[in-house]
Design a protein around this motif. Sequence first.
Motif, mmCIF file in Angstrom:
data_model
loop_
_atom_site.group_PDB
_atom_site.id
_atom_site.type_symbol
_atom_site.label_atom_id
_atom_site.label_comp_id
_atom_site.label_asym_id
_atom_site.label_seq_id
_atom_site.Cartn_x
_atom_site.Cartn_y
_atom_site.Cartn_z
ATOM 1 N N UNK A 1 33.678 45.884 43.929
ATOM 2 C CA UNK A 1 34.033 44.725 43.107
ATOM 3 C C UNK A 1 33.913 45.053 41.623
ATOM 4 N N UNK A 2 32.792 45.629 41.230
ATOM 5 C CA UNK A 2 32.573 45.939 39.812
ATOM 6 C C UNK A 2 33.605 46.937 39.296
ATOM 7 N N UNK A 3 33.881 47.978 40.085
ATOM 8 C CA UNK A 3 34.824 49.005 39.644
ATOM 9 C C UNK A 3 36.255 48.472 39.574
ATOM 10 N N UNK A 4 36.671 47.768 40.624
ATOM 11 C CA UNK A 4 38.039 47.243 40.631
ATOM 12 C C UNK A 4 38.223 46.172 39.549
ATOM 13 N N UNK A 5 37.189 45.368 39.287
ATOM 14 C CA UNK A 5 37.283 44.376 38.199
ATOM 15 C C UNK A 5 37.418 45.065 36.842
ATOM 16 N N UNK A 6 36.642 46.122 36.633
ATOM 17 C CA UNK A 6 36.725 46.862 35.370
ATOM 18 C C UNK A 6 38.119 47.468 35.192
ATOM 19 N N UNK A 38 40.900 46.414 36.654
ATOM 20 C CA UNK A 38 41.827 45.293 36.458
ATOM 21 C C UNK A 38 41.826 44.865 34.996
ATOM 22 N N UNK A 39 40.649 44.669 34.435
ATOM 23 C CA UNK A 39 40.538 44.233 33.045
ATOM 24 C C UNK A 39 41.150 45.261 32.092
ATOM 25 N N UNK A 40 40.827 46.533 32.308
ATOM 26 C CA UNK A 40 41.298 47.575 31.403
ATOM 27 C C UNK A 40 42.815 47.732 31.462
ATOM 28 N N UNK A 41 43.354 47.920 32.655
ATOM 29 C CA UNK A 41 44.780 48.199 32.781
ATOM 30 C C UNK A 41 45.652 46.959 32.589
ATOM 31 N N UNK A 42 45.107 45.770 32.825
ATOM 32 C CA UNK A 42 45.900 44.543 32.657
ATOM 33 C C UNK A 42 45.827 43.987 31.244
ATOM 34 N N UNK A 43 44.628 43.961 30.681
ATOM 35 C CA UNK A 43 44.440 43.285 29.395
ATOM 36 C C UNK A 43 44.269 44.239 28.220
ATOM 37 N N UNK A 44 43.980 45.493 28.493
ATOM 38 C CA UNK A 44 43.922 46.503 27.439
ATOM 39 C C UNK A 44 44.992 47.560 27.724
ATOM 40 N N UNK A 45 46.158 47.072 28.124
ATOM 41 C CA UNK A 45 47.222 47.965 28.563
ATOM 42 C C UNK A 45 47.696 48.927 27.469
ATOM 43 N N UNK A 97 46.842 47.616 36.843
ATOM 44 C CA UNK A 97 45.824 46.572 36.742
ATOM 45 C C UNK A 97 45.957 45.553 37.860
ATOM 46 N N UNK A 98 47.181 45.181 38.170
ATOM 47 C CA UNK A 98 47.404 44.215 39.242
ATOM 48 C C UNK A 98 46.937 44.723 40.589
ATOM 49 N N UNK A 99 47.207 45.987 40.882
ATOM 50 C CA UNK A 99 46.742 46.552 42.157
ATOM 51 C C UNK A 99 45.217 46.562 42.215
ATOM 52 N N UNK A 100 44.584 46.928 41.117
ATOM 53 C CA UNK A 100 43.127 46.916 41.082
ATOM 54 C C UNK A 100 42.594 45.493 41.194
ATOM 55 N N UNK A 101 43.322 44.525 40.616
ATOM 56 C CA UNK A 101 42.929 43.125 40.737
ATOM 57 C C UNK A 101 42.954 42.650 42.181
ATOM 58 N N UNK A 102 43.947 43.098 42.935
ATOM 59 C CA UNK A 102 44.033 42.725 44.349
ATOM 60 C C UNK A 102 42.854 43.297 45.130
ATOM 61 N N UNK A 103 42.483 44.533 44.852
ATOM 62 C CA UNK A 103 41.326 45.123 45.533
ATOM 63 C C UNK A 103 40.023 44.465 45.085
#
Length: 151
Positions: A14-19, A21-28, A57-63
């Motif tokens: 959870x922690x890794x996939x959230x990080x 998701x945040x990085x690749x989606x919002x700090x693209x 980021x989206x794929x990591x968000x799903x995981x």
Amino acid sequence: MTNTLYAITLLANLLWFCAAFRYFSFQHQSAAKLLAPRPTRQSPLFLTLTAFTRFLGGMNGAFALLSIVLLGVWLMGSPLFDHHVERGVLLAALGAAHFSQFIFNVPVLRNGERQNGAYWPVKSGPMLFIFTVDAVLAVVNFAMSLVFLLA
């Protein structure tokens, strides 16, 4: 003991996939700069790369969502995914997600990283951290998967 290890593994996922998701989606833009060398950032393809990192980021968000749902189910004591085989399969799938993000960096690392403005550095900086954590979490998830499948 396996229940506690299951929860710890899910929390690490959870922690890794959230990080990610945040990085690749919002700090693209920052993520794209990590992947593209400075001279290539003036190319129109850099804008494509910047937009593309959001897909990662989206794929990591799903995981991350899967991990939090599984953790929530476990915390509630629900019988859903309570069987060892079910947990083993789910952890194998999460392990495959980490493995896929690790293994495709191996050829980049082996071929000398950046070449003529292509590829990204894996031996240093954030990509080394990403490469290492995905490798460790792939091993942890696969190992825990085997523990549950063989139980």
